[in-house]
Design a protein around this motif. Structure first.
Motif, mmCIF file in Angstrom:
data_model
loop_
_atom_site.group_PDB
_atom_site.id
_atom_site.type_symbol
_atom_site.label_atom_id
_atom_site.label_comp_id
_atom_site.label_asym_id
_atom_site.label_seq_id
_atom_site.Cartn_x
_atom_site.Cartn_y
_atom_site.Cartn_z
ATOM 1 N N VAL A 165 -22.279 -85.623 -5.616
ATOM 2 C CA VAL A 165 -21.535 -86.646 -6.352
ATOM 3 C C VAL A 165 -21.451 -86.140 -7.781
ATOM 4 N N TYR A 166 -20.238 -85.967 -8.301
ATOM 5 C CA TYR A 166 -20.124 -85.334 -9.614
ATOM 6 C C TYR A 166 -19.316 -86.173 -10.584
ATOM 7 N N VAL A 167 -19.491 -85.859 -11.868
ATOM 8 C CA VAL A 167 -18.704 -86.472 -12.939
ATOM 9 C C VAL A 167 -18.142 -85.362 -13.812
ATOM 10 N N GLU A 168 -16.979 -85.586 -14.353
ATOM 11 C CA GLU A 168 -16.368 -84.630 -15.267
ATOM 12 C C GLU A 168 -16.497 -85.062 -16.722
ATOM 13 N N SER A 169 -16.752 -86.343 -16.930
ATOM 14 C CA SER A 169 -16.859 -86.865 -18.299
ATOM 15 C C SER A 169 -18.302 -86.792 -18.784
ATOM 16 N N PRO A 170 -18.559 -86.175 -19.918
ATOM 17 C CA PRO A 170 -19.935 -86.100 -20.448
ATOM 18 C C PRO A 170 -20.571 -87.468 -20.641
ATOM 19 N N ASP A 171 -19.757 -88.483 -20.941
ATOM 20 C CA ASP A 171 -20.342 -89.801 -21.177
ATOM 21 C C ASP A 171 -20.830 -90.475 -19.892
ATOM 22 N N ARG A 172 -20.602 -89.840 -18.729
ATOM 23 C CA ARG A 172 -21.095 -90.376 -17.465
ATOM 24 C C ARG A 172 -22.351 -89.659 -16.976
ATOM 25 N N VAL A 173 -22.782 -88.641 -17.707
ATOM 26 C CA VAL A 173 -23.908 -87.813 -17.251
ATOM 27 C C VAL A 173 -25.205 -88.610 -17.188
ATOM 28 N N ASP A 174 -25.505 -89.371 -18.213
ATOM 29 C CA ASP A 174 -26.764 -90.118 -18.216
ATOM 30 C C ASP A 174 -26.826 -91.096 -17.041
ATOM 31 N N ALA A 175 -25.709 -91.748 -16.755
ATOM 32 C CA ALA A 175 -25.679 -92.682 -15.616
ATOM 33 C C ALA A 175 -25.909 -91.939 -14.306
ATOM 34 N N LEU A 176 -25.346 -90.743 -14.183
ATOM 35 C CA LEU A 176 -25.529 -89.970 -12.948
ATOM 36 C C LEU A 176 -26.969 -89.479 -12.820
ATOM 37 N N LYS A 177 -27.574 -89.136 -13.927
ATOM 38 C CA LYS A 177 -28.989 -88.746 -13.883
ATOM 39 C C LYS A 177 -29.854 -89.907 -13.395
ATOM 40 N N THR A 178 -29.555 -91.113 -13.873
ATOM 41 C CA THR A 178 -30.302 -92.287 -13.433
ATOM 42 C C THR A 178 -30.075 -92.550 -11.951
ATOM 43 N N GLU A 179 -28.838 -92.369 -11.509
ATOM 44 C CA GLU A 179 -28.541 -92.520 -10.083
ATOM 45 C C GLU A 179 -29.298 -91.482 -9.257
ATOM 46 N N THR A 180 -29.368 -90.266 -9.742
ATOM 47 C CA THR A 180 -30.106 -89.207 -9.040
ATOM 48 C C THR A 180 -31.574 -89.562 -8.906
ATOM 49 N N GLU A 181 -32.158 -90.111 -9.970
ATOM 50 C CA GLU A 181 -33.561 -90.535 -9.907
ATOM 51 C C GLU A 181 -33.753 -91.616 -8.842
ATOM 52 N N ALA A 182 -32.801 -92.530 -8.747
ATOM 53 C CA ALA A 182 -32.897 -93.588 -7.743
ATOM 54 C C ALA A 182 -32.801 -93.008 -6.335
ATOM 55 N N VAL A 183 -31.937 -92.006 -6.149
ATOM 56 C CA VAL A 183 -31.806 -91.353 -4.843
ATOM 57 C C VAL A 183 -33.096 -90.616 -4.482
#
Length: 503
Positions: free
Chosen positions: A127-145
């Motif tokens: 699951v990827y993001v191209e916008s830098p402003d979405r990186v922190d949210a994706l990191k948090t999602e990864t921790e939840a996974v």
């Protein structure tokens, strides 16, 4: 129109089926309505457990939504684990992950046990993001996974031919040829004593209680009595206030084009940015792979499907080394108000499987295990998570209100803007909803100028249909029913045709 064959690659590269229609009344133990991935997986699990289910499919098995998917089977669903953890707790997120990863393992084990030739490949899923402003949210999602128990990691580099700001990578997921897999499952189901009937559309389910069996009626008037009934028809064909306002239909486009094996990105990828982009490949022979790109989410009845096609093709050509587009198709799915499927009992011995939120492969396999477990008295530990009778007010209130308001606004606005007009004003090869003869009509003129006029009121809940000019079908924007230009049902929840109107 874009180049290529307007057909699903899965349909084009698998054998047709010819199971008989049901022509005589039947008494059965379990009737499964719907021959897609959920219906066939449920029936196979039941047959494996020693029951003898009967599958009743309106058209051909594995030829509806399941035949038009991407064949991506992964527990790494986009943006689901953190909301689950935060709203329902970490134990619920772990159960969700377990149910999804078990589906991945179930398919691989079954395919190998049955010797199914279904292009089974283990691949990491991103699951990827191209916008830098979405990186922190994706990191948090990864921790939840990770907390949910899946082998996830956050990475900044992928094998995609374009840059991403970050990606959640989950190892050991699976991609396969869904139709070949399910046709093999159906064959084994029959060997185990089950039955499959195609061209058998169920139009009514009389719900009973106590020890009395349910009575199903087909469009040909044939009745089936069944002690237990599973409805696995995408949007359930039974009327249920419990579900009608908690399910929202959506459609997405898929294009497929050959690429050199050296250009294969080597994994599965999905982003919800850019109106969704999902990327995977499949074996294609001669040192090539078939690139499948999915995206451009839109509602049924959208009047600009051609624009969505152009944007998806342009994006693909910009990012990948592709030549001709060889196949294109569209697929439909349902979102639920809390983003969790509804799988389980809705009444005494009456079950549904629906609301797969663009992750139908793993959810369909999961549904088979869950429903068979409920029927045989051995439900999995995560059964309550998917119970259709659950209530999550905090998660569901806003989506349910939004969906209800959207349908009500559409119900009123569509009727207000329908024009009175002549059939002669409709372009050849096109359709339009007009007032004709004092009623709302769905009028289509074929290339010869012959008009085909039917009622514009969907036979499910009376919403006005809209014309999809790209695929030349009538679509209901409220719940996703689809009809041919002559009014015949192509996809439910509607079970009866649009009524003909004298032109």
């Amino acid at each position: 129109m874009i180049e290529g064959i307007a057909q699903s690659y899965w349909m084009a590269s698998s054998d047709p089926t010819s199971y008989p229609a049901l022509t005589e009344p039947a008494e059965v133990d379990v009737a499964v309505v719907g021959g897609g991935i959920a219906g066939l997986a449920t029936a196979w699990e039941l047959a494996r457990a020693g029951r003898a289910p009967v599958v009743l499919e309106a058209d051909r098995i594995a030829a509806g939504v399941t035949g038009f998917t991407t064949g991506r089977l992964s527990a790494a669903h986009p943006w689901i684990y953190r909301p689950l953890r935060d709203s329902l707790g970490p134990d619920v997120a772990r159960l969700y992950a377990r149910s999804q990863q078990e589906a991945v393992e179930r398919v691989e084990r079954t395919a190998r046990e049955l010797g199914l030739d279904c292009d089974l490949e283990r691949r990491p899923s991103h699951v990827y993001v191209e916008s830098p402003d979405r990186v922190d949210a994706l990191k948090t999602e990864t921790e939840a996974v990770q907390e949910a128990g899946l082998p996830a990691s956050f990475v900044t580099g992928t094998d995609l031919p374009y840059e991403v700001a970050g990606a959640m990578r989950v190892e050991d997921q699976l991609q396969f040829h869904p139709r070949r897999y399910l046709l093999g499952l159906a064959e084994d189901l029959v060997r185990r004593g089950g039955r499959v009937h195609e061209r058998t559309r169920v139009v009514e389910v009389a719900e009973e209680s106590g020890d009395r069996p349910h009575v199903l009626t087909t469009s040909d008037g044939v009745t089936v009595t069944a002690r237990e009934v599973v409805i696995a028809t995408l949007f359930p064909i039974i009327e249920s206030a419990l579900l009608s306002f908690r399910l929202t239909p959506l459609r997405e486009l898929v294009i497929a084009a050959p690429i050199d094996a050296d250009d294969d990105p080597g994994a599965m990828y999905i982003t919800r940015q850019e109106n969704t982009r999902s990327v995977r490949t499949a074996p294609y022979g001669d040192g090539r792979r078939l690139l499948l790109v999915t995206g451009e989410s839109f509602s049924p009845g959208d009047d600009d499907v051609a624009r969505h096609q152009r944007e998806l093709v342009a994006w693909t050509r910009e990012h990948f080394k592709v030549g001709d587009i060889e196949y294109w198709w569209s697929a439909q799915d349902l979102d639920t108000s809390d983003k969790i499927p509804y799988v389980g009992a809705v009444a005494d011995r009456l079950y549904v499987a629906t609301g797969y939120a663009r992750s139908g492969m793993s959810h369909g396999i999961m549904s088979g295990r869950l429903l068979a477990g409920l029927i045989t008295g051995d439900p999995p530990e995560w059964a309550d998570l998917y119970d259709p009778r659950r209530a999550h007010p905090r998660r569901e209130a806003r989506p349910m209100l939004s969906a209800g308001m959207t349908n009500m606004r559409r119900f009123l606005e569509d009727r207000a803007r329908v024009r009175s007009g002549s059939l002669d004003d409709i372009a050849l090869g096109s359709g339009e909803v007009i007032r004709h003869g004092g009623r709302h009509c769905a009028a289509y003129r074929d290339e010869d100028g012959t008009p085909h006029v039917v009622s514009a009121r969907c036979t499910h809940m009376a919403c006005l249909v809209a014309f999809n000019a790209t695929e030349r079908v009538w679509e209901c924007p409220c719940h996703g029913s689809r009809f041919a230009v002559d009014g015949s049902v192509l996809q439910g929840p509607a079970t009866t045709d649009l009524a003909p109107v004298d032109p």
